[in-house]
Enzyme design. Structure first.
Site, PDB file in Angstrom:
ATOM      1  CG  HIS A  79      51.227 -29.871  35.414  1.00 47.47           C
ATOM      2  ND1 HIS A  79      52.339 -29.291  36.004  1.00 47.47           N
ATOM      3  CD2 HIS A  79      50.911 -29.069  34.369  1.00 47.47           C
ATOM      4  CE1 HIS A  79      52.669 -28.199  35.324  1.00 47.47           C
ATOM      5  NE2 HIS A  79      51.824 -28.041  34.328  1.00 47.47           N
ATOM      6  CD  GLN A 119      49.694 -26.141  36.234  1.00 45.95           C
ATOM      7  OE1 GLN A 119      48.751 -26.599  35.595  1.00 45.95           O
ATOM      8  NE2 GLN A 119      50.441 -25.150  35.782  1.00 45.95           N
ATOM      9  CD  GLU A 147      47.568 -28.730  31.768  1.00 46.74           C
ATOM     10  OE1 GLU A 147      47.892 -28.749  32.974  1.00 46.74           O
ATOM     11  OE2 GLU A 147      47.887 -27.807  31.009  1.00 46.74           O
ATOM     12  CB  CYS A 169      54.104 -24.451  32.138  1.00 46.91           C
ATOM     13  SG  CYS A 169      53.355 -25.178  33.596  1.00 46.91           S
ATOM     14  CG  LEU A 170      48.980 -20.934  33.421  1.00 46.79           C
ATOM     15  CD1 LEU A 170      47.571 -21.121  33.971  1.00 46.79           C
ATOM     16  CD2 LEU A 170      49.160 -19.517  32.876  1.00 46.79           C
ATOM     17  N   GLY A 196      45.353 -24.619  29.799  1.00 49.98           N
ATOM     18  CA  GLY A 196      45.149 -25.808  30.613  1.00 49.98           C
ATOM     19  C   GLY A 196      45.657 -25.578  32.024  1.00 49.98           C
TER      20      GLY A 196
HETATM   21 NI    NI Z   1      51.733 -26.509  32.876  1.00 46.67          NI
END
Ligand code: NI
Length: 169
Positions: free
Chosen positions: A137, A51, A134, A91-92, A46
Site C-alpha cells: 500500500h 488508505q 501493507e 482489503c479494507l 491491517g
Molecule cells: Ni489493504
C-alpha cells in the site's frame, strides 16, 4: 481520536507512494492512534496510511483474535525473504472481494516504532502476509495487482457491477 475515511478502489490516491516519516512527534502519534481506531472499527487486521489519504510510511496491524496486539511500523522495510505462500486476502480498500495471492512465506522487517526506536522482527504466516500487503500500500500497490490477468478481469467486472448497483440505490 477520530475515525478516518478509508479510500476505496479505484480511488487514484491509493496509487500514491508514501514518503518516509522524518519526525516522530505528536502529530505522528495522533495519526497512529486514529489509524488503529479506524482499523478496529472497520474490523481489519491491517491499515496503511495511504488508505486514509496520508502519504507517510505508516502501517498499523493487529492480527490477534482479541484485538490486543497492536503493532505499529514506521518506514518498514523487508530485509530478508524466504519461501512462498498462497493464501486468501482481502482489503479494507477493496470491499466485498477476496482472492488468493502469492506472497513470500518468511520475512525479516526493519522499521521504527512511533517513538522513533528502531525495531527488527521476523514474521511468517498471516503476520508476514499482512506486513507485505501493507508495505505494498505504501508503494501504491493493491493485492489485486498480484492476481493473474484472468482474475483481474473477473474482479473488474464484479467492481463495475457493484458500482452500478450503488448508483441505482
Ligand atoms: Ni489493504
Amino acid at each position: 481520536m477520530a475515525l478516518l475515511t478509508v479510500l476505496h478502489y479505484p480511488d487514484k490516491k491509493l496509487r500514491n507512494i508514501a514518503a518516509p516519516v522524518s519526525e516522530f512527534n505528536d502529530d505522528l502519534h495522533t495519526i497512529v492512534k486514529d489509524m488503529f481506531e479506524t482499523m478496529y472499527a472497520e474490523k481489519g487486521v491491517g491499515l496503511a496510511s495511504i488508505q486514509v489519504g496520508i502519504q507517510q510510511r505508516i502501517v498499523v496491524i493487529d492480527i490477534s483474535e482479541e484485538k490486543n496486539a497492536p503493532l505499529c511500523l514506521i518506514n518498514p522495510e523487508i530485509v530478508y525473504e524466504e519461501g512462498f505462500q498462497y493464501e486468501e486476502e482481502g482489503c479494507l480498500s477493496v470491499p466485498e472481494f477476496w482472492d488468493r495471492v502469492e506472497r513470500v512465506e518468511k520475512i525479516k522487517v526493519r522499521a521504527f516504532d512511533q517513538k522513533g526506536k528502531p525495531l527488527e522482527l521476523e514474521a511468517e504466516g498471516l503476520l508476514s502476509i499482512c506486513i507485505q500487503h501493507e508495505i505494498d500500500h505504501l508503494n501504491g500497490i493493491l493485492f489485486v495487482d498480484h492476481m493473474s490477468r484472468l482474475k483481474q478481469e473477473r474482479f473488474n467486472k464484479k467492481i463495475l457491477k457493484l458500482q452500478k448497483a450503488e448508483v441505482k440505490a
